[in-house]
Design a protein around this motif. Structure first.
Motif, mmCIF file in Angstrom:
data_model
loop_
_atom_site.group_PDB
_atom_site.id
_atom_site.type_symbol
_atom_site.label_atom_id
_atom_site.label_comp_id
_atom_site.label_asym_id
_atom_site.label_seq_id
_atom_site.Cartn_x
_atom_site.Cartn_y
_atom_site.Cartn_z
ATOM 1 N N PHE A 101 83.906 40.022 95.699
ATOM 2 C CA PHE A 101 82.836 39.063 95.425
ATOM 3 C C PHE A 101 83.378 37.637 95.272
ATOM 4 N N CYS A 102 84.321 37.300 96.126
ATOM 5 C CA CYS A 102 84.928 35.966 96.064
ATOM 6 C C CYS A 102 83.898 34.854 96.225
ATOM 7 N N LEU A 103 82.985 35.008 97.177
ATOM 8 C CA LEU A 103 81.975 33.977 97.406
ATOM 9 C C LEU A 103 81.021 33.872 96.227
ATOM 10 N N VAL A 104 80.691 35.006 95.636
ATOM 11 C CA VAL A 104 79.837 35.013 94.446
ATOM 12 C C VAL A 104 80.496 34.220 93.328
ATOM 13 N N ASP A 105 81.778 34.480 93.100
ATOM 14 C CA ASP A 105 82.492 33.776 92.036
ATOM 15 C C ASP A 105 82.630 32.283 92.336
ATOM 16 N N ASP A 106 82.724 31.932 93.614
ATOM 17 C CA ASP A 106 82.763 30.515 93.990
ATOM 18 C C ASP A 106 81.465 29.814 93.616
ATOM 19 N N MET A 107 80.361 30.339 94.089
ATOM 20 C CA MET A 107 79.070 29.672 93.898
ATOM 21 C C MET A 107 78.550 29.791 92.467
ATOM 22 N N PHE A 108 79.026 30.787 91.761
ATOM 23 C CA PHE A 108 78.601 31.031 90.389
ATOM 24 C C PHE A 108 79.194 30.009 89.414
ATOM 25 N N GLU A 109 80.275 29.342 89.810
ATOM 26 C CA GLU A 109 81.007 28.472 88.893
ATOM 27 C C GLU A 109 80.128 27.426 88.208
ATOM 28 N N ASN A 149 80.988 37.488 78.418
ATOM 29 C CA ASN A 149 81.081 38.521 79.448
ATOM 30 C C ASN A 149 79.702 39.004 79.866
ATOM 31 N N TYR A 150 78.850 39.270 78.875
ATOM 32 C CA TYR A 150 77.517 39.797 79.181
ATOM 33 C C TYR A 150 76.690 38.765 79.932
ATOM 34 N N GLY A 151 76.701 37.531 79.438
ATOM 35 C CA GLY A 151 75.937 36.477 80.107
ATOM 36 C C GLY A 151 76.412 36.230 81.521
ATOM 37 N N TYR A 152 77.722 36.192 81.707
ATOM 38 C CA TYR A 152 78.279 35.996 83.046
ATOM 39 C C TYR A 152 77.905 37.145 83.975
ATOM 40 N N ALA A 153 77.930 38.375 83.448
ATOM 41 C CA ALA A 153 77.604 39.535 84.285
ATOM 42 C C ALA A 153 76.179 39.443 84.818
ATOM 43 N N ILE A 154 75.250 39.014 83.962
ATOM 44 C CA ILE A 154 73.856 38.882 84.370
ATOM 45 C C ILE A 154 73.688 37.811 85.451
ATOM 46 N N VAL A 155 74.237 36.630 85.194
ATOM 47 C CA VAL A 155 74.059 35.506 86.117
ATOM 48 C C VAL A 155 74.849 35.737 87.409
ATOM 49 N N ARG A 156 76.021 36.334 87.294
ATOM 50 C CA ARG A 156 76.842 36.640 88.479
ATOM 51 C C ARG A 156 76.116 37.622 89.388
ATOM 52 N N GLN A 178 82.351 19.870 95.803
ATOM 53 C CA GLN A 178 80.992 19.730 95.285
ATOM 54 C C GLN A 178 80.734 20.669 94.118
ATOM 55 N N ILE A 179 81.161 21.918 94.279
ATOM 56 C CA ILE A 179 80.906 22.931 93.250
ATOM 57 C C ILE A 179 81.637 22.594 91.962
ATOM 58 N N ILE A 180 82.917 22.242 92.060
ATOM 59 C CA ILE A 180 83.704 21.953 90.863
ATOM 60 C C ILE A 180 83.248 20.663 90.184
ATOM 61 N N SER A 181 82.881 19.674 90.969
ATOM 62 C CA SER A 181 82.363 18.431 90.379
ATOM 63 C C SER A 181 81.124 18.714 89.537
ATOM 64 N N GLN A 182 80.225 19.545 90.082
ATOM 65 C CA GLN A 182 79.008 19.859 89.340
ATOM 66 C C GLN A 182 79.294 20.752 88.141
ATOM 67 N N LYS A 183 80.253 21.666 88.266
ATOM 68 C CA LYS A 183 80.624 22.504 87.126
ATOM 69 C C LYS A 183 81.102 21.643 85.963
ATOM 70 N N ILE A 184 81.969 20.673 86.247
ATOM 71 C CA ILE A 184 82.489 19.815 85.187
ATOM 72 C C ILE A 184 81.374 18.952 84.595
ATOM 73 N N ARG A 185 80.455 18.485 85.441
ATOM 74 C CA ARG A 185 79.310 17.719 84.907
ATOM 75 C C ARG A 185 78.475 18.585 83.972
#
Length: 305
Positions: free
Chosen positions: A214-222, A180-187, A109-116
């Motif tokens: 923070f494996c789960l964070v990186d999963d859901m953040f994708e 990097n900066y944008g990802y750090a904020i949203v992550r 589900q997560i990867i499908s939505q990331k690609i969309r």
């Protein structure tokens, strides 16, 4: 619930707690005060900033995240609240007991939505041909993304977005430092949502790096990454290639992008709480289905609508 980002980027600053406010000092001079309840993320990019344990504990008590950045705005460490949810032990047990097939279906589900969302970015940038290809690719992701559609999409996506010579390198400057900066904020906002839901961020759905807490964070953040990518693209179109105070402010505003959720249109930071809570419910019910917010931008000027 507010999710303000307080960044300390000037050297020789000292932070203290004062009657529900965080005071920022330079020597004996008070530079300003910020309500503690407004802060979702404290970002320390200055190398000479001083923060008391009292401040860190106060932020953790209300579920806020503190990030210490190194070079090129890469997070070096993160201070996050531990066991601040009344069902923490129960939730963690369900995480531990989650089956591999269960997590693989969530990851699909997560990867499908990331690609969309990557397809949407290309669409907004006028690259409609490749966008349509990614939309179709998103519909072919298998459970666990066993044939790595994510990686295949990324190769095409980065080339189309920033040119054939662009290489995503976390240690590089220019476009990469903006990312990097944008990802750090949203992550960090995602980490806050996960911790407040009683989930243990180290127990991932797909990521399994023993050195990553923070494996789960990186999963859901994708699925949120393309929002950062698009904003960086717009900044580069205006020849913004340095992480200036103005650029930082614009990147931080990504947290306020409106996305479609089961509770109507909500800011990104709020949608993350819905997503994290839906994962808790999925773990409890055994039904591998989570709520992933829908990004429905159709025009550039609607990016922050």
């Amino acid at each position: 619930m507010l999710s303000r980002v307080l960044e300390i980027y000037d050297e020789n600053r000292y932070l203290s707690l004062n009657r529900g406010f965080i005071d920022v000092h330079c020597g004996n001079e008070l530079l300003g005060s910020v309500p503690l309840d407004d802060i979702g993320v404290l970002l320390l990019s200055a190398q000479g900033a001083t923060v008391s344990k009292h401040v860190l504990n106060a932020l953790s008590d209300q579920g806020s995240i503190t990030i210490l950045c190194g070079k090129n705005y890469l997070p070096q460490s993160i201070v996050y609240p531990v066991a601040n949810h009344y069902l923490f032990a129960k939730v963690v047990k369900t995480q531990i007991n989650a089956s591999v097939p269960f997590n693989k279906k969530i990851w699909k589900q997560i990867i499908s939505q990331k690609i969309r969302n990557q397809a949407l970015v290309l669409d907004l940038c006028g690259k409609t041909g490749q966008a349509q290809y990614l939309y179709k690719l998103a519909g072919t992701v298998k459970s666990g993304d066993t044939d790595n559609k994510e990686g295949y999409a990324a190769k095409l996506y980065w080339k189309e977005l920033f040119g054939a010579d662009f290489v995503r390198d976390r240690k590089a400057g220019g476009i990469n430092s903006l990312l990097n900066y944008g990802y750090a904020i949203v992550r960090a906002a995602m980490a806050r949502a996960i911790c407040s839901s009683g989930l243990l961020p180290a127990l991932g759905i797909h990521h399994r790096n023993n050195l990553n807490q923070f494996c789960l964070v990186d999963d859901m953040f994708e699925c949120y990454r393309p929002m950062v990518d698009y904003k960086v693209y717009l900044l580069t179109q205006g020849s913004q290639l340095e992480v200036t105070p103005t650029v930082k402010k614009e990147l931080a505003e990504i947290l306020w992008i409106k996305v479609s959720t089961s509770n109507g249109y909500s800011p990104v930071f709020q949608s993350m709480h819905y997503m994290a809570n839906s994962y808790v419910k999925a773990l409890d019910s055994g039904e591998p289905l989570i709520e992933i917010p829908l990004w429905v931008v159709t025009e550039h000027e609607e990016f922050y609508s």
